[in-house]
Every structure is written in structure tokens, then in C-alpha cells.
Write a protein that holds these residues in place. Structure first.
Motif, PDB file in Angstrom:
ATOM      1  N   UNK A   1      -1.304   9.844  11.752  1.00  0.00           N
ATOM      2  CA  UNK A   1      -0.091   9.358  11.096  1.00  0.00           C
ATOM      3  C   UNK A   1       0.046  10.049   9.735  1.00  0.00           C
ATOM      4  N   UNK A   2       1.256  10.516   9.441  1.00  0.00           N
ATOM      5  CA  UNK A   2       1.493  11.171   8.144  1.00  0.00           C
ATOM      6  C   UNK A   2       2.550  10.396   7.376  1.00  0.00           C
ATOM      7  N   UNK A   3       2.234  10.082   6.128  1.00  0.00           N
ATOM      8  CA  UNK A   3       3.184   9.391   5.255  1.00  0.00           C
ATOM      9  C   UNK A   3       3.399  10.264   4.034  1.00  0.00           C
ATOM     10  N   UNK A   4       4.632  10.403   3.621  1.00  0.00           N
ATOM     11  CA  UNK A   4       4.925  11.187   2.424  1.00  0.00           C
ATOM     12  C   UNK A   4       5.377  10.240   1.322  1.00  0.00           C
ATOM     13  N   UNK A   5       4.818  10.409   0.123  1.00  0.00           N
ATOM     14  CA  UNK A   5       5.247   9.573  -0.998  1.00  0.00           C
ATOM     15  C   UNK A   5       5.741  10.465  -2.131  1.00  0.00           C
ATOM     16  N   UNK A   6       6.590   9.901  -2.957  1.00  0.00           N
ATOM     17  CA  UNK A   6       7.159  10.642  -4.085  1.00  0.00           C
ATOM     18  C   UNK A   6       6.985   9.921  -5.404  1.00  0.00           C
ATOM     19  N   UNK A   7       6.149   8.883  -5.393  1.00  0.00           N
ATOM     20  CA  UNK A   7       5.928   8.094  -6.600  1.00  0.00           C
ATOM     21  C   UNK A   7       4.574   7.390  -6.450  1.00  0.00           C
ATOM     22  N   UNK A   8       3.801   7.261  -7.566  1.00  0.00           N
ATOM     23  CA  UNK A   8       2.511   6.571  -7.455  1.00  0.00           C
ATOM     24  C   UNK A   8       2.632   5.184  -6.822  1.00  0.00           C
ATOM     25  N   UNK A   9       3.726   4.487  -7.134  1.00  0.00           N
ATOM     26  CA  UNK A   9       3.909   3.138  -6.606  1.00  0.00           C
ATOM     27  C   UNK A   9       3.950   3.118  -5.073  1.00  0.00           C
ATOM     28  N   UNK A  10       4.483   4.176  -4.484  1.00  0.00           N
ATOM     29  CA  UNK A  10       4.565   4.243  -3.011  1.00  0.00           C
ATOM     30  C   UNK A  10       3.176   4.435  -2.410  1.00  0.00           C
ATOM     31  N   UNK A  11       2.354   5.236  -3.089  1.00  0.00           N
ATOM     32  CA  UNK A  11       0.981   5.447  -2.618  1.00  0.00           C
ATOM     33  C   UNK A  11       0.184   4.150  -2.777  1.00  0.00           C
ATOM     34  N   UNK A  12       0.414   3.468  -3.898  1.00  0.00           N
ATOM     35  CA  UNK A  12      -0.209   2.170  -4.148  1.00  0.00           C
ATOM     36  C   UNK A  12       0.173   1.187  -3.032  1.00  0.00           C
ATOM     37  N   UNK A  13       1.455   1.148  -2.707  1.00  0.00           N
ATOM     38  CA  UNK A  13       1.947   0.213  -1.690  1.00  0.00           C
ATOM     39  C   UNK A  13       1.354   0.501  -0.310  1.00  0.00           C
ATOM     40  N   UNK A  14       1.181   1.771  -0.009  1.00  0.00           N
ATOM     41  CA  UNK A  14       0.523   2.125   1.257  1.00  0.00           C
ATOM     42  C   UNK A  14      -0.891   1.541   1.281  1.00  0.00           C
ATOM     43  N   UNK A  15      -1.578   1.635   0.141  1.00  0.00           N
ATOM     44  CA  UNK A  15      -2.907   1.029   0.025  1.00  0.00           C
ATOM     45  C   UNK A  15      -2.849  -0.480   0.235  1.00  0.00           C
ATOM     46  N   UNK A  16      -1.853  -1.127  -0.367  1.00  0.00           N
ATOM     47  CA  UNK A  16      -1.694  -2.583  -0.205  1.00  0.00           C
ATOM     48  C   UNK A  16      -1.566  -2.931   1.285  1.00  0.00           C
ATOM     49  N   UNK A  17      -0.708  -2.187   1.968  1.00  0.00           N
ATOM     50  CA  UNK A  17      -0.467  -2.463   3.392  1.00  0.00           C
ATOM     51  C   UNK A  17      -1.758  -2.312   4.203  1.00  0.00           C
ATOM     52  N   UNK A  18      -2.508  -1.277   3.934  1.00  0.00           N
ATOM     53  CA  UNK A  18      -3.766  -1.077   4.663  1.00  0.00           C
ATOM     54  C   UNK A  18      -4.783  -2.155   4.294  1.00  0.00           C
ATOM     55  N   UNK A  19      -4.803  -2.524   3.019  1.00  0.00           N
ATOM     56  CA  UNK A  19      -5.733  -3.561   2.573  1.00  0.00           C
ATOM     57  C   UNK A  19      -5.455  -4.896   3.247  1.00  0.00           C
ATOM     58  N   UNK A  20      -4.171  -5.204   3.435  1.00  0.00           N
ATOM     59  CA  UNK A  20      -3.799  -6.459   4.107  1.00  0.00           C
ATOM     60  C   UNK A  20      -4.270  -6.469   5.551  1.00  0.00           C
ATOM     61  N   UNK A  21      -4.283  -5.291   6.160  1.00  0.00           N
ATOM     62  CA  UNK A  21      -4.643  -5.186   7.574  1.00  0.00           C
ATOM     63  C   UNK A  21      -6.138  -4.928   7.791  1.00  0.00           C
ATOM     64  N   UNK A  22      -6.881  -4.706   6.706  1.00  0.00           N
ATOM     65  CA  UNK A  22      -8.286  -4.291   6.838  1.00  0.00           C
ATOM     66  C   UNK A  22      -9.132  -5.360   7.527  1.00  0.00           C
ATOM     67  N   UNK A  23     -10.050  -4.900   8.347  1.00  0.00           N
ATOM     68  CA  UNK A  23     -10.921  -5.789   9.113  1.00  0.00           C
ATOM     69  C   UNK A  23     -12.355  -5.703   8.586  1.00  0.00           C
ATOM     70  N   UNK A  24     -13.159  -6.760   8.806  1.00  0.00           N
ATOM     71  CA  UNK A  24     -14.558  -6.708   8.380  1.00  0.00           C
ATOM     72  C   UNK A  24     -15.267  -5.493   8.987  1.00  0.00           C
ATOM     73  N   UNK A  25     -16.031  -4.811   8.173  1.00  0.00           N
ATOM     74  CA  UNK A  25     -16.806  -3.674   8.657  1.00  0.00           C
ATOM     75  C   UNK A  25     -16.065  -2.353   8.649  1.00  0.00           C
TER      76      UNK A  25
END
Ligand code: ADP
Ligand code: MG
Length: 142
Positions: A1-25
Motif C-alpha cells: 500500500x502506498x500513501x502520499x502525504x503533503x503535510x506533517x499532520x497527514x503523516x501523523x494521522x496515518x500513524x494515528x490510524x495504524x496505532x488504533x488498529x495495532x494488535x498485541x505483538x
């Protein structure tokens, strides 16, 4: 999967989304040149894990541990690693095999000891597309 961002906030938000979905281990490896946005992404991921403490690159330690979020979070930055044995000394194996979420900045420097199952995240610039442009590739390995 490729995501393109144009602002630090967008990269931050991608991290938020992955963090919400993160599983133990789960183990995330993060690669990309200095200043590309690895820490910005990591800070988002920490927010997604509901960590309230500020998260910065661990400058003098290889790993920083955050216990108060939704899952334990182990943030590695191996940029300054001299010898791979330093990873043993900080208890790398236990973190990787544990039920927390691991994220390893500069994971390419410890390639030989990365777990086979991991989520690889690569962040790249392309100055032709602007100073704040980032191409972020996310790939499940194994
Ligand atoms: P690294 O941890 O990879 O060395 P940092 O996350 O510390 O990099 O710094 C990234 C820098 O790039 C920050 O100053 C951030 O504001 C800036 N930046 C500009 N555009 C972006 C973007 N699209 N995504 C992430 N960071 C960006
Ligand atoms: Mg960093």
C-alpha cells in the motif's frame, strides 16, 4: 500500500490510524533518511495507542518504553547502534516476543535480527513533488 502525504499532520494521522488498529505483538519497522518523518509518524502511532506522554526519538537509549497506553509501546531508534549485540543488552528479544507493540526506527541497521513477520513502513521524499511531499509504503512481510 502506498500513501502520499503533503503535510506533517497527514503523516501523523496515518500513524494515528495504524496505532488504533495495532494488535498485541505487532512489530513495525520504519526506514527512511534523516528528517523524512519517522518520528512524526511514530508520534501519531503513539497517539493511536492512547499514549499521553510526549514521544521523541530516544537519543541516549535504544528503546523507550511507554506502558500507559492501550497496549505497551516499545519505541526503538537504532540509529546510533554500534554493535548488534547492544540489542541483546537492552532486552530486544523479550520486547519482540512480548504482547506490546514494537516500532523500530532505522530498522535496516538491524536487518539480520528483525522478526520475519512484521509491517514494513518506508518513507521517502521526492523533491520534485515539493518539500513536504512524502511517499509512504506499507507492506506486510510474511
Ligand atoms: P526522522 O525521525 O525521520 O529523522 P522527523 O520526524 O524527526 O524525521 O522530522 C521530519 C521533519 O519533516 C519534521 O520537521 C516535519 O515537520 C517535516 N515534514 C515536512 N513534511 C512532512 C510530511 N509530509 N510528513 C512528515 N514530516 C514532514
Ligand atoms: Mg527520528
Amino acid at each position: 500500500m502506498v500513501i502520499e502525504t503533503n503535510h506533517p499532520q497527514e503523516t501523523f494521522q496515518l500513524g494515528v490510524d495504524l496505532g488504533k488498529a495495532a494488535l498485541p505483538g505487532q512489530v513495525y519497522t520504519l526506514t527512511g533518511d534523516l528528517g523524512v518523518g519517522k518520528t512524526v509518524f511514530t508520534q501519531g502511532l503513539a497517539q493511536g495507542l492512547e499514549i499521553k506522554e510526549p514521544v521523541n526519538s530516544p537519543t541516549f537509549t535504544i528503546v523507550q518504553v511507554y506502558e500507559e497506553g492501550r497496549l505497551p509501546f516499545y519505541h526503538f531508534d537504532v540509529y546510533r547502534i554500534g554493535d548488534i549485540e547492544e540489542m541483546d543488552e537492552v532486552g530486544y528479544e523479550d520486547y519482540i516476543l512480548g504482547d506490546g507493540v514494537c516500532l523500530i526506527e532505522w530498522a535496516n541497521l538491524i536487518e539480520e535480527i528483525l522478526p520475519e513477520k512484521r509491517t514494513e513502513i518506508r518513507i521517502e521524499k521526492d523533491l520534485e513533488k515539493g518539500f513536504d511531499y512524502r511517499k509512504i509504503t506499507i507492506e506486510e512481510v510474511k
